[in-house]
Design an enzyme around this catalytic site. Structure first.
Site, PDB file in Angstrom:
ATOM      1  N   GLN A 108      -2.893  -3.265   1.729  1.00  0.00           N
ATOM      2  CA  GLN A 108      -1.850  -2.693   0.896  1.00  0.00           C
ATOM      3  C   GLN A 108      -2.642  -1.786   0.339  1.00  0.00           C
ATOM      4  O   GLN A 108      -2.016  -0.574  -0.103  1.00  0.00           O
ATOM      5  CB  GLN A 108      -3.413  -3.593  -0.191  1.00  0.00           C
ATOM      6  CG  GLN A 108      -2.811  -5.292  -0.483  1.00  0.00           C
ATOM      7  CD  GLN A 108      -3.689  -5.994  -1.521  1.00  0.00           C
ATOM      8  OE1 GLN A 108      -4.648  -6.123  -1.511  1.00  0.00           O
ATOM      9  NE2 GLN A 108      -2.956  -6.097  -2.550  1.00  0.00           N
ATOM     10  N   ASP A 111      -2.589   4.508   3.162  1.00  0.00           N
ATOM     11  CA  ASP A 111      -3.166   5.674   3.837  1.00  0.00           C
ATOM     12  C   ASP A 111      -2.863   5.998   5.972  1.00  0.00           C
ATOM     13  O   ASP A 111      -3.468   7.304   6.475  1.00  0.00           O
ATOM     14  CB  ASP A 111      -4.346   6.110   3.792  1.00  0.00           C
ATOM     15  CG  ASP A 111      -4.862   4.508   3.876  1.00  0.00           C
ATOM     16  OD1 ASP A 111      -4.999   3.898   5.126  1.00  0.00           O
ATOM     17  OD2 ASP A 111      -6.311   4.740   2.822  1.00  0.00           O
ATOM     18  N   HIS A 128       2.150  -2.436   1.398  1.00  0.00           N
ATOM     19  CA  HIS A 128       2.750  -0.796   0.033  1.00  0.00           C
ATOM     20  C   HIS A 128       3.357  -0.139   0.945  1.00  0.00           C
ATOM     21  O   HIS A 128       3.151   0.813  -0.211  1.00  0.00           O
ATOM     22  CB  HIS A 128       1.105  -1.054  -0.753  1.00  0.00           C
ATOM     23  CG  HIS A 128       0.582  -2.625  -1.818  1.00  0.00           C
ATOM     24  ND1 HIS A 128      -0.187  -2.812  -2.260  1.00  0.00           N
ATOM     25  CD2 HIS A 128       1.900  -3.495  -1.890  1.00  0.00           C
ATOM     26  CE1 HIS A 128      -0.557  -3.622  -3.323  1.00  0.00           C
ATOM     27  NE2 HIS A 128       0.929  -4.028  -2.726  1.00  0.00           N
ATOM     28  N   CYS A 136      14.616   8.054   0.323  1.00  0.00           N
ATOM     29  CA  CYS A 136      15.457   8.186  -1.499  1.00  0.00           C
ATOM     30  C   CYS A 136      15.339   7.018  -1.948  1.00  0.00           C
ATOM     31  O   CYS A 136      16.178   5.844  -1.001  1.00  0.00           O
ATOM     32  CB  CYS A 136      17.120   9.286  -0.435  1.00  0.00           C
ATOM     33  SG  CYS A 136      18.254   8.863  -1.291  1.00  0.00           S
ATOM     34  N   CYS A 139      19.892   6.609  -1.089  1.00  0.00           N
ATOM     35  CA  CYS A 139      20.635   6.175   0.094  1.00  0.00           C
ATOM     36  C   CYS A 139      19.508   5.671   0.786  1.00  0.00           C
ATOM     37  O   CYS A 139      19.500   5.205   2.279  1.00  0.00           O
ATOM     38  CB  CYS A 139      21.141   7.138   0.460  1.00  0.00           C
ATOM     39  SG  CYS A 139      20.314   8.399   1.467  1.00  0.00           S
ATOM     40  N   CYS A 164      22.189  12.876   0.429  1.00  0.00           N
ATOM     41  CA  CYS A 164      22.426  12.589  -1.199  1.00  0.00           C
ATOM     42  C   CYS A 164      22.617  13.218  -2.265  1.00  0.00           C
ATOM     43  O   CYS A 164      22.691  13.209  -3.157  1.00  0.00           O
ATOM     44  CB  CYS A 164      23.259  11.402  -1.127  1.00  0.00           C
ATOM     45  SG  CYS A 164      21.750   9.553  -1.536  1.00  0.00           S
ATOM     46  N   THR A 202     -10.676  -5.807  -1.307  1.00  0.00           N
ATOM     47  CA  THR A 202      -9.414  -5.430  -2.277  1.00  0.00           C
ATOM     48  C   THR A 202      -9.624  -6.102  -3.743  1.00  0.00           C
ATOM     49  O   THR A 202     -10.743  -7.495  -3.434  1.00  0.00           O
ATOM     50  CB  THR A 202      -8.163  -6.096  -1.590  1.00  0.00           C
ATOM     51  OG1 THR A 202      -7.500  -6.383  -2.687  1.00  0.00           O
ATOM     52  CG2 THR A 202      -8.194  -7.374  -0.844  1.00  0.00           C
ATOM     53  N   SER A 203      -8.726  -6.313  -4.635  1.00  0.00           N
ATOM     54  CA  SER A 203      -9.872  -6.615  -5.779  1.00  0.00           C
ATOM     55  C   SER A 203      -9.114  -7.943  -5.972  1.00  0.00           C
ATOM     56  O   SER A 203      -9.027  -9.155  -6.835  1.00  0.00           O
ATOM     57  CB  SER A 203      -8.762  -6.238  -7.125  1.00  0.00           C
ATOM     58  OG  SER A 203      -7.863  -5.671  -7.280  1.00  0.00           O
ATOM     59  N   ASN A 227     -15.911  -7.583  -0.951  1.00  0.00           N
ATOM     60  CA  ASN A 227     -15.163  -6.610  -2.003  1.00  0.00           C
ATOM     61  C   ASN A 227     -16.740  -6.384  -2.728  1.00  0.00           C
ATOM     62  O   ASN A 227     -17.622  -6.809  -3.081  1.00  0.00           O
ATOM     63  CB  ASN A 227     -14.657  -7.085  -3.144  1.00  0.00           C
ATOM     64  CG  ASN A 227     -13.931  -6.405  -3.593  1.00  0.00           C
ATOM     65  OD1 ASN A 227     -12.662  -5.502  -2.802  1.00  0.00           O
ATOM     66  ND2 ASN A 227     -13.652  -6.469  -4.923  1.00  0.00           N
TER      67      ASN A 227
END
Length: 258
Positions: A108, A111, A128, A136, A139, A164, A202-203, A227
């Site tokens: 997720q 970086d 993600h 863009c 386009c 564009c 991760t949550s 976690n």
């Protein structure tokens, strides 16, 4: 709970990892906190300390409000991702890949620290997106983020697409924006074809990414969650290890000399 329970649970998780023929990893922001990149929802998270900052992650706000875009570009220019280096959790996942049993590293994070640590780009599935490129919204043209940040530094507060004239943003998934269908399908296949799903840092509060836990568990995989804070999937997990990912994960994945 006995004093030796944490070590016993770590041992149980390490055994599951060692015995698995196929492993899939789901990584979140907690993997990169040791590298100086703050998470969003943790006790010291970006949104916890400044709830208004969450607006910058809304696609609707980004498209409709030029000031949101200008602030987003200011923050991108100084983001800690540009100076961050991989941490011990990233290195542990490289060691896991070297065992030859890693199906996919679903992340997720935006970086690219997994790749910087040495994880094969072919195995990293960026659910993600990535902050290292722009895209863009009209386009679809992509470009290195460094090129657009150079335009920001030269005085363009909200640089338009050079092809564009459309709105540019980082090539990341914002709230209100759908995940790439092919990326999501690949993640789901890796979840149902694994012996162990290792969810680290991760949550598990953001869908559809968190849904791979349901898929893995339904397919009979063991689920190991590492976690610092509780997650909505702790009751689904075979083992839950609470603590810093950079401390715990290397204990689950022996290094090349171990």
């Amino acid at each position: 709970m006995p004093d030796d329970a944490p070590d016993r649970e770590v041992g149980h998780a390490a055994e599951l990892v060692a015995r698995a023929r196929r492993l899939t990893v789901l990584s979140g922001a907690g993997v990169s906190t040791d590298s100086g990149i703050p998470d969003f929802r943790g006790p010291q998270g970006v949104w916890t300390r400044n709830p208004a900052a969450e607006r910058l992650s809304s696609l609707q706000a980004y498209v409709s409000d030029p000031e949101v875009r200008r602030e987003a570009w200011r923050q991108r220019a100084t983001h800690p991702v540009w100076t961050a280096r991989p941490g011990p959790a990233h290195a542990a996942l490289v060691d896991l890949e070297r065992s030859g049993r890693l199906l996919a590293l679903l992340t997720q994070n935006i970086d690219e620290l997994h790749q910087a640590a040495g994880s094969s780009p072919e195995l990293v599935v960026e659910l993600h997106g990535t902050m290292h490129h722009t895209e863009c919204l009209s386009c679809g043209a992509r470009a290195p983020m460094a090129e657009t940040l150079a335009r920001v530094a030269a005085g363009e507060e909200d640089p338009p697409c050079p092809h564009c004239g459309g709105i540019l943003k980082s090539a990341t998934i914002s709230f209100g924006q759908e995940l790439d269908a092919g990326v999501l399908m690949r993640a789901r296949w890796a979840a149902v074809d694994t012996d162990v799903l290792l969810a680290v840092g991760t949550s598990l509060g953001v869908h559809p990414a968190a849904g791979v836990v349901d898929l893995a568990a339904a397919a009979g995989a063991a689920v190991v969650i590492v976690n610092a804070e509780p997650t909505p999937y702790d009751d689904v997990a075979t083992v839950v290890l609470r603590g810093g990912v950079g401390e715990i994960l290397p204990r689950l994945v022996p290094g090349p000399s171990d």
